[in-house]
Design an enzyme around this catalytic site. Structure first.
Site, PDB file in Angstrom:
ATOM      1  N   SER A  73       0.842  -1.196   0.000  1.00 61.22           N
ATOM      2  CA  SER A  73       0.000   0.000   0.000  1.00 61.22           C
ATOM      3  C   SER A  73       0.881   1.252   0.000  1.00 61.22           C
ATOM      4  O   SER A  73       1.626   1.474  -0.943  1.00 61.22           O
ATOM      5  CB  SER A  73      -0.972  -0.056   1.177  1.00 61.22           C
TER       6      SER A  73
ATOM      7  N   HIS B 147      -7.891  -5.670  -0.051  1.00 59.91           N
ATOM      8  CA  HIS B 147      -6.573  -5.117   0.266  1.00 59.91           C
ATOM      9  C   HIS B 147      -5.878  -5.947   1.350  1.00 59.91           C
ATOM     10  O   HIS B 147      -6.410  -6.124   2.433  1.00 59.91           O
ATOM     11  CB  HIS B 147      -6.814  -3.690   0.767  1.00 59.91           C
TER      12      HIS B 147
END
Length: 533
Positions: free
Chosen positions: A202, A459
């Site tokens: 990320s 995610h």
């Protein structure tokens, strides 16, 4: 924050000698973790960024230890505005946090110099830490060492007035100094400084990409992997940093706010927690927008500047580190931060998503960082709504469309655009993969605080198999096989330069004459190559 063991070096005669490492500052003592691996944690690489060093570039840690440094204690988290802290006050952590964690497997192998996976944690440049992801899966493989980097977060790491007084990017400069430390010292711990695999997730994935773009002479890595985050994602480069910094200084009652030097001088006198808490004043619905303070483009004349051009311009110039690079995404990456919209608002008894309906144009433009994609963010928001939801309202039953929108705008599109640019301008291999295999419990459930919604592959569902976290379910049998394939993939990548997942060999886009982009699709523990236009 240095902890010394009593009686100095005499402890070296009483414990496993493999726990002790001599570096320039003195001797460190690590910890034997049940005979599986050795850890050296909370090892300082920079002077504490406190007092007059707050808002200053990191200074190398030069202190000499008179005794043995106790590296068996957990590193404290950097002070942060943490999305996963309950309540209105989300501040926790400490300013004195510029440390590394180092992990080395205990094996019977004769050759002692392991390849080294360096990991930069995620958290939107706002939160997270070196203790979030655990090393056990990589250590159990016995193939690689692991080093995790702590860096300044939020306002303390990324506040910028975009001038020479407070140029910003301190968190990235922390990472840069840490990478220099690793390159210089890792051989003392049994690592090979010529086989460093730089990875991140990320915001850490975007940081990894930015390190490739920063300065070719600064490169310490043999290869790099960006998991679900690249420099071209719209939440990475902050465009309104100057106005936001001055507004934060106003919140904190700084009397002079005409330039960065004045703001910095004032904020050095303020309580650190109050500075960090300014992030909440810029958010609207829950933890949105999620990157309040992040990387900026600095003026050219700043000594030690990290980023002075937009990443797109750097890639097109060809003046970056040409090392093998893998960039990835998962099928519902946008579950961060869309799943939070499914959380029940305690005041209304309805999902937070309903709040989008009254002001969705402005909220989408702000929360999806559309000013980094379009010069007309409000009009672009309307186009996106039409494309992904049509006339459908922002109701919970339409969550799948919202997640698809968030996935495309916040993650997938930026990853694919980055791969396409590197395909055109890189002289080194360029790879990509897409992952689809949902965990039983993942970030979607953690953010929404509910188990009755299928959030898909969200995610971190891939990364958390490599570096497990407490915010996902224990791996199923199929996920255990996936984890083994992933760790072998990373080992092969840094050891030999080959990239494959199980039997699937990745296609190097940099040598393909076709305009298509080839990525490896990993679904469950099966895989194959797909071509994207």
């Amino acid at each position: 924050m240095v902890t010394l063991l009593k009686n100095g070096l005499c402890h070296a005669n009483e414990s496993n000698p493999k726990l002790f490492v001599q570096i320039g500052n003195g001797v460190l003592k690590g910890k034997d973790n049940n005979g599986s691996y050795i850890s050296w944690e909370a090892v300082p690489y920079a002077e504490p960024p406190v007092g007059d060093l707050r808002f200053e570039p990191p200074q190398p840690y030069r202190r000499q230890w008179q005794g043995v440094f106790d590296a068996s204690q957990k590193a404290p988290p950097c002070m942060q505005w943490d999305q996963f802290v309950e309540g209105d006050n989300k501040v926790h952590g400490t300013e004195d946090c510029l440390m590394l964690n180092i992990y080395k497997p205990i094996t019977q192998r004769i050759e002692e110099h392991f390849p080294v996976m360096v990991f930069i944690h995620g958290g939107c440049f706002m939160f997270g830490g070196v203790n979030v992801n655990q090393p056990q899966a990589i250590m159990a493989s016995g193939k690689m060492m692991l080093v995790t980097i702590a860096y300044r977060l939020g306002a303390l790491g990324f506040l910028s007035t975009e001038d020479e007084g407070l140029p910003g990017n301190l968190g990235l400069k922390d990472q840069r100094l840490a990478l220099r430390w690793i390159k210089e010292n890792i051989y003392r711990f049994g690592g090979d400084p010529n086989k460093i695999l730089l990875t991140g997730f990320s915001a850490g994935g975007a940081s990894t990409h930015l390190h490739m773009l920063e300065n070719p002479q600064e490169n310490v890595a043999k290869a790099a992997v960006s998991f679900s985050g690249v420099a071209l994602n719209p939440w990475v480069i902050v465009r309104n940093a100057k106005a936001r910094a001055f507004k934060a200084a106003e919140f904190l009652h700084c009397p002079k706010r005409t330039n960065g030097a004045e703001v910095k001088q004032c904020l050095k006198q303020k309580n650190a927690a109050d500075i960090v808490a300014t992030a909440g004043k810029f958010q609207n619905i829950a933890y949105n927008p999620f990157t309040i303070y992040g990387p900026v483009i600095e003026p050219y004349n700043i000594p030690g500047a990290f980023l002075t051009q937009h990443p797109i311009d750097i890639i097109k110039s060809g003046n970056f580190s040409h090392i093998p690079w893998l960039a990835t995404y998962v099928s519902e990456d946008g579950g961060y931060n869309a799943a939070e919209l499914m959380q029940i608002n305690p005041f209304t008894g309805r999902e937070l998503m309903y709040e989008l309906n009254d002001h969705w144009v402005e909220l989408l433009a702000t929360n999806l960082f559309l000013d980094n994609i379009s010069d007309h963010p409000l009009e672009y928001a309307q186009q996106l709504k039409a494309r992904y939801l049509g006339n459908l309202p922002f109701y919970p039953e339409n969550y799948g469309h919202v997640s698809e929108l968030y996935t495309a705008v916040l993650f997938k599109d930026g990853v694919l655009d980055s791969l396409k640019l590197h395909k055109q301008y890189s002289q080194a291999p360029v790879y990509g993969y897409a992952y689809d295999n949902p965990a039983d419990y993942n970030v979607g459930q953690a953010l929404s605080k509910r188990m009755d919604v299928d959030f898909g592959t969200v995610h971190m569902d891939d990364l958390s198999l490599i570096l497990p976290t407490s915010s996902r379910s224990p791996p199923r049998e199929d996920e255990k096989r996936v984890a083994e394939h992933f760790i072998q993939m990373l080992y092969n990548f840094v050891e030999s330069g080959n990239l494959c997942f199980d039997h699937c060999v990745f296609v190097d886009n940099s040598i393909q004459k076709s305009p298509d982009l080839y990525i490896t699709s990993i679904t469950g523990d099966t895989c194959g190559t797909v071509a994207l236009k």
